[in-house]
Design an enzyme around this catalytic site. Structure first.
Site, short mmCIF file in Angstrom:
data_model
loop_
_atom_site.label_atom_id
_atom_site.label_comp_id
_atom_site.label_asym_id
_atom_site.label_seq_id
_atom_site.Cartn_x
_atom_site.Cartn_y
_atom_site.Cartn_z
N HIS A 151 0.83 -1.21 0.00
CA HIS A 151 0.00 0.00 0.00
C HIS A 151 0.86 1.25 0.00
O HIS A 151 1.97 1.25 0.51
CB HIS A 151 -0.96 0.01 1.20
CG HIS A 151 -0.28 -0.17 2.52
ND1 HIS A 151 0.08 -1.40 2.99
CD2 HIS A 151 0.11 0.73 3.46
CE1 HIS A 151 0.67 -1.26 4.18
NE2 HIS A 151 0.70 0.03 4.48
N HIS A 165 0.80 5.28 1.11
CA HIS A 165 0.16 6.31 1.93
C HIS A 165 0.23 7.64 1.17
O HIS A 165 1.29 8.00 0.65
CB HIS A 165 0.92 6.52 3.24
CG HIS A 165 0.98 5.31 4.14
ND1 HIS A 165 0.17 5.17 5.23
CD2 HIS A 165 1.76 4.21 4.11
CE1 HIS A 165 0.45 4.03 5.86
NE2 HIS A 165 1.41 3.41 5.19
P1 AMP Z 1 1.80 0.30 7.30
O1 AMP Z 1 2.28 0.42 8.69
O2 AMP Z 1 2.58 1.06 6.27
O3 AMP Z 1 1.65 -1.17 6.99
O4 AMP Z 1 0.38 0.98 7.26
C1 AMP Z 1 -0.80 0.34 7.51
C2 AMP Z 1 -1.82 1.43 7.61
O5 AMP Z 1 -3.09 0.84 7.55
C3 AMP Z 1 -1.76 2.23 8.91
O6 AMP Z 1 -1.60 3.59 8.61
C4 AMP Z 1 -3.09 1.94 9.58
O7 AMP Z 1 -3.61 3.07 10.23
C5 AMP Z 1 -3.95 1.55 8.40
N1 AMP Z 1 -5.05 0.64 8.67
C6 AMP Z 1 -5.07 -0.45 9.46
N2 AMP Z 1 -6.27 -1.05 9.43
C7 AMP Z 1 -7.03 -0.32 8.57
C8 AMP Z 1 -8.38 -0.43 8.09
N3 AMP Z 1 -9.20 -1.40 8.50
N4 AMP Z 1 -8.82 0.50 7.22
C9 AMP Z 1 -8.03 1.50 6.82
N5 AMP Z 1 -6.75 1.66 7.21
C10 AMP Z 1 -6.26 0.77 8.09
#
Ligand code: AMP
Length: 138
Positions: free
Chosen positions: A102, A104
């Site tokens: 993903h 950001h």
């Molecule tokens: P990363 O640490 O780069 O893997 O980012 C994962 C991101 O996903 C974090 O910013 C979380 O806040 C976000 N996240 C986790 N669960 C969900 C969800 N159900 N819907 C949307 N974002 C989420």
């Protein structure tokens, strides 16, 4: 590590978990981060079961980046942001917490600090309003 089909983004893609979606095409999906580090924090994921940048198909990656570019422009306008930061984490050591690739998208402006990563759940009504602001620009 093998791709985990039960990670939260895989569930969102299958419609088994909710998301504040802002954009979707055949290859990718964009939705609000539920623990935003700034207002307007948006995520873009490929629909492919891909854990990180290292095992991403370059063609899928290209499609995903086209969505990142498109959604980033909408976020910039929706939040009147002078700057847009992109972030993408690979591996626990880099801070990755969801093991589906993903990107950001983070609106930035001088003097506005980012909150800590993946800590504080946002108000869902506010997230829906933010999602609509972005949709209106797409
Ligand atoms: P990363 O640490 O780069 O893997 O980012 C994962 C991101 O996903 C974090 O910013 C979380 O806040 C976000 N996240 C986790 N669960 C969900 C969800 N159900 N819907 C949307 N974002 C989420």
């Amino acid at each position: 590590m093998a791709y985990d089909n039960d990670n939260i983004f895989a569930k969102i893609l299958r419609g088994e978990a909710p998301a504040f979606k802002v954009f979707e095409d055949d290859y990718s999906l964009a939705f609000m981060d539920v623990m935003p580090q700034v207002e307007g924090h948006t995520l873009v994921i490929p629909k492919d079961p891909t854990e990180n940048i290292h095992n991403a198909d370059p063609v899928i990656l290209g499609h995903t980046m086209a969505t990142v570019q498109r959604v980033a422009a909408a976020v910039k306008t929706a939040f009147d942001a002078p700057g847009i930061m992109l972030a993408q984490l690979n591996g626990e050591a880099a801070g990755q917490t969801v093991f589906h690739l993903h990107f950001h998208i983070l609106p930035r402006r001088e003097g506005l600090e980012m909150l800590l990563h993946a800590r504080q759940m946002a108000d869902f009504d506010l997230l829906e309003r933010h999602a609509q602001l972005i949709r209106d620009q797409l």
